[in-house]
Each structure stands twice: as structure tokens, then as C-alpha cells.
Scaffold this motif. Structure first.
Motif, PDB file in Angstrom:
ATOM      1  N   GLY A 135       0.792  -1.222   0.000  1.00  0.00           N
ATOM      2  CA  GLY A 135       0.000   0.000   0.000  1.00  0.00           C
ATOM      3  C   GLY A 135       0.824   1.272   0.000  1.00  0.00           C
ATOM      4  N   ALA A 136       2.152   1.161   0.000  1.00  0.00           N
ATOM      5  CA  ALA A 136       3.012   2.352  -0.060  1.00  0.00           C
ATOM      6  C   ALA A 136       2.927   2.954  -1.460  1.00  0.00           C
ATOM      7  CB  ALA A 136       4.456   1.990   0.273  1.00  0.00           C
ATOM      8  N   ARG A 137       3.029   4.257  -1.537  1.00  0.00           N
ATOM      9  CA  ARG A 137       2.960   4.956  -2.817  1.00  0.00           C
ATOM     10  C   ARG A 137       4.136   5.920  -2.950  1.00  0.00           C
ATOM     11  NH1 ARG A 137       0.799   1.210  -3.946  1.00  0.00           N
ATOM     12  NH2 ARG A 137      -1.407   0.824  -4.044  1.00  0.00           N
ATOM     13  N   PRO A 138       4.694   6.031  -4.161  1.00  0.00           N
ATOM     14  CA  PRO A 138       5.810   6.966  -4.363  1.00  0.00           C
ATOM     15  C   PRO A 138       5.325   8.410  -4.244  1.00  0.00           C
ATOM     16  CG  PRO A 138       5.091   6.067  -6.461  1.00  0.00           C
ATOM     17  CD  PRO A 138       4.313   5.348  -5.397  1.00  0.00           C
ATOM     18  N   GLN A 139       6.213   9.254  -3.808  1.00  0.00           N
ATOM     19  CA  GLN A 139       5.928  10.685  -3.692  1.00  0.00           C
ATOM     20  C   GLN A 139       6.540  11.380  -4.896  1.00  0.00           C
ATOM     21  OE1 GLN A 139       3.991  11.916  -0.866  1.00  0.00           O
ATOM     22  NE2 GLN A 139       3.664   9.719  -1.113  1.00  0.00           N
ATOM     23  N   ASP A 140       5.883  11.264  -6.027  1.00  0.00           N
ATOM     24  CA  ASP A 140       6.436  11.737  -7.293  1.00  0.00           C
ATOM     25  C   ASP A 140       6.635  13.245  -7.360  1.00  0.00           C
ATOM     26  OD1 ASP A 140       6.484   9.152  -8.233  1.00  0.00           O
ATOM     27  OD2 ASP A 140       4.513   9.304  -9.156  1.00  0.00           O
ATOM     28  N   GLU A 141       5.904  13.992  -6.567  1.00  0.00           N
ATOM     29  CA  GLU A 141       6.003  15.439  -6.665  1.00  0.00           C
ATOM     30  C   GLU A 141       7.199  16.011  -5.890  1.00  0.00           C
ATOM     31  OE1 GLU A 141       3.166  14.551  -3.229  1.00  0.00           O
ATOM     32  OE2 GLU A 141       3.530  13.718  -5.214  1.00  0.00           O
ATOM     33  N   TRP A 142       7.945  15.173  -5.187  1.00  0.00           N
ATOM     34  CA  TRP A 142       9.093  15.623  -4.409  1.00  0.00           C
ATOM     35  C   TRP A 142      10.378  15.076  -5.019  1.00  0.00           C
ATOM     36  CZ3 TRP A 142       8.548  18.982  -0.406  1.00  0.00           C
ATOM     37  CH2 TRP A 142       7.270  19.161   0.103  1.00  0.00           C
ATOM     38  N   THR A 143      11.432  15.885  -5.005  1.00  0.00           N
ATOM     39  CA  THR A 143      12.759  15.456  -5.421  1.00  0.00           C
ATOM     40  C   THR A 143      13.701  15.636  -4.244  1.00  0.00           C
ATOM     41  OG1 THR A 143      12.344  16.101  -7.705  1.00  0.00           O
ATOM     42  CG2 THR A 143      14.651  15.872  -7.041  1.00  0.00           C
ATOM     43  N   VAL A 144      14.465  14.615  -3.935  1.00  0.00           N
ATOM     44  CA  VAL A 144      15.422  14.676  -2.838  1.00  0.00           C
ATOM     45  C   VAL A 144      16.654  15.447  -3.299  1.00  0.00           C
ATOM     46  CG1 VAL A 144      16.913  13.330  -1.311  1.00  0.00           C
ATOM     47  CG2 VAL A 144      14.617  12.488  -1.894  1.00  0.00           C
ATOM     48  N   TYR A 145      17.094  16.388  -2.483  1.00  0.00           N
ATOM     49  CA  TYR A 145      18.344  17.110  -2.720  1.00  0.00           C
ATOM     50  C   TYR A 145      19.313  16.776  -1.612  1.00  0.00           C
ATOM     51  CZ  TYR A 145      16.538  19.967  -6.490  1.00  0.00           C
ATOM     52  OH  TYR A 145      16.042  20.382  -7.688  1.00  0.00           O
ATOM     53  N   ARG A 146      20.612  16.857  -1.930  1.00  0.00           N
ATOM     54  CA  ARG A 146      21.627  16.526  -0.942  1.00  0.00           C
ATOM     55  C   ARG A 146      22.826  17.448  -1.118  1.00  0.00           C
ATOM     56  NH1 ARG A 146      23.054  10.540  -1.150  1.00  0.00           N
ATOM     57  NH2 ARG A 146      21.160  10.475   0.076  1.00  0.00           N
ATOM     58  N   LEU A 147      23.331  17.940  -0.005  1.00  0.00           N
ATOM     59  CA  LEU A 147      24.622  18.628   0.048  1.00  0.00           C
ATOM     60  C   LEU A 147      25.596  17.692   0.736  1.00  0.00           C
ATOM     61  CD1 LEU A 147      23.943  22.312   1.194  1.00  0.00           C
ATOM     62  CD2 LEU A 147      25.099  21.601  -0.887  1.00  0.00           C
ATOM     63  N   SER A 148      26.750  17.480   0.149  1.00  0.00           N
ATOM     64  CA  SER A 148      27.770  16.654   0.782  1.00  0.00           C
ATOM     65  C   SER A 148      29.139  17.062   0.238  1.00  0.00           C
ATOM     66  CB  SER A 148      27.502  15.159   0.535  1.00  0.00           C
ATOM     67  OG  SER A 148      27.554  14.890  -0.849  1.00  0.00           O
ATOM     68  N   GLY A 149      30.170  16.487   0.835  1.00  0.00           N
ATOM     69  CA  GLY A 149      31.526  16.726   0.351  1.00  0.00           C
ATOM     70  C   GLY A 149      31.889  18.204   0.304  1.00  0.00           C
ATOM     71  N   GLY A 150      32.516  18.593  -0.803  1.00  0.00           N
ATOM     72  CA  GLY A 150      32.997  19.962  -0.960  1.00  0.00           C
ATOM     73  C   GLY A 150      31.887  20.998  -0.944  1.00  0.00           C
ATOM     74  N   ALA A 151      30.746  20.700  -1.542  1.00  0.00           N
ATOM     75  CA  ALA A 151      29.637  21.662  -1.548  1.00  0.00           C
ATOM     76  C   ALA A 151      29.130  21.922  -0.127  1.00  0.00           C
ATOM     77  CB  ALA A 151      28.501  21.153  -2.432  1.00  0.00           C
TER      78      ALA A 151
END
Length: 158
Positions: A135-151
Motif C-alpha cells: 500500500g506504499a505509494r511513491p511521492q512523485d512530486e518531491w525530489t530529494v536534494y543533498r549537500l555533501s563533500g565539498g559543496a
């Protein structure tokens, strides 16, 4: 059977994290040590929690769920973010993954948490099919962002 992890389980959790990273083609990125996991799960201020699926036959751990609390400002309540769910390949199909998710869902319901969320790699069709069967559904309207490393270091002023 599902049980809450203990400090004695850290080595097997660590091993399964590395197995999961290998499955996800990212073993080189799995740098967490057993000591880091021990502190995160069982230190003075735990940052995360873990549950184990254990074999009914021999009591050996066959999978794990590692999770932490998040918070919805819109709902005003906590939720659970599932960081990792893993069942050893030879033990898949026995209901262990579903039992781990059911335990986390039970915790959410019991404590009044509003959500149980996780991420899945787009190419992982077997896992996506499994999650959707529950019954889980994808959250298509959201995009995951990530800051890591040098940024991350640059923005953080390092």
C-alpha cells in the motif's frame, strides 16, 4: 520474529549494512564503523534505532530495519524515516521484510506518528513492487536534494 536490536547486535547490523551497500552497487561509500553505529544506536543520545528480523529456526538475524524520527511541521507530529531495510538474499520471501515494516507501522500507530517514509532506488524494481504491494505509494512530486563533500563544506564555511 522481530526484536529490538541490542548493543551485541552491532557487528551483524554493520555486516548487513555492508551487504546492502554492495547490493546497491555502492560498497565503496559504506564507511560507517561498528563504533559509529554503537554510538548512534546505543550512545547517551541515540540518533537512530534498529530492529532485527531473526530466523524462527535458529534465532540468527536475517534482516534489519534502521530508522530515526522525523517531524512534520504541517501535521505537528513525528514520523519514522526508514533509513535502511535489508533482508539477506537467501532469506527473502519468508515475510521478514513485511514483518519489519509492520513493526515500524505498529510503532507509528501506537505513538501517534503520522508517517512511515523511506527512499528506494529507481532501478530496484523488486523492492518497489514489494512496497507497493503493502500500500506504499511513491511521492512523485518531491525530489530529494543533498549537500555533501565539498559543496557542504563550502556552504558551511569550512
Amino acid at each position: 520474529m522481530i526484536r529490538t536490536a541490542t548493543v551485541e547486535d552491532v557487528p551483524v547490523i554493520h555486516a548487513m549494512i555492508r551487504e546492502l551497500a554492495d547490493y546497491e552497487k555502492a560498497l565503496h561509500e559504506a564507511r560507517a564503523t561498528e563504533e559509529q553505529l554503537r554510538r548512534a544506536l546505543f550512545g547517551e543520545h541515540p540518533a537512530a534505532y534498529a530492529h532485527l528480523a531473526v530466523s524462527d529456526e535458529d534465532g540468527e538475524p536475517v534482516g534489519f530495519a534502521l530508522w530515526f524520527l522525523n517531524f512534520s511541521t504541517w501535521r505537528g507530529v513525528h514520523g519514522v524515516y526508514l533509513e535502511d531495510l535489508y533482508v539477506r538474499p537467501e532469506r527473502r520471501g519468508g515475510g521478514h521484510g513485511k514483518a519489519l515494516l509492520a513493526e515500524l507501522a505498529r510503532i507509528c500507530v501506537e505513538r501517534g506518528y503520522g508517517r512511515l517514509e523511506w527512499s528506494v532506488l529507481n532501478w530496484n524494481a523488486p523492492s518497489i513492487a514489494f512496497y507497493e504491494s503493502l500500500g506504499a505509494r511513491p511521492q512523485d512530486e518531491w525530489t530529494v536534494y543533498r549537500l555533501s563533500g565539498g559543496a557542504l563544506a563550502e556552504l558551511g564555511g569550512a
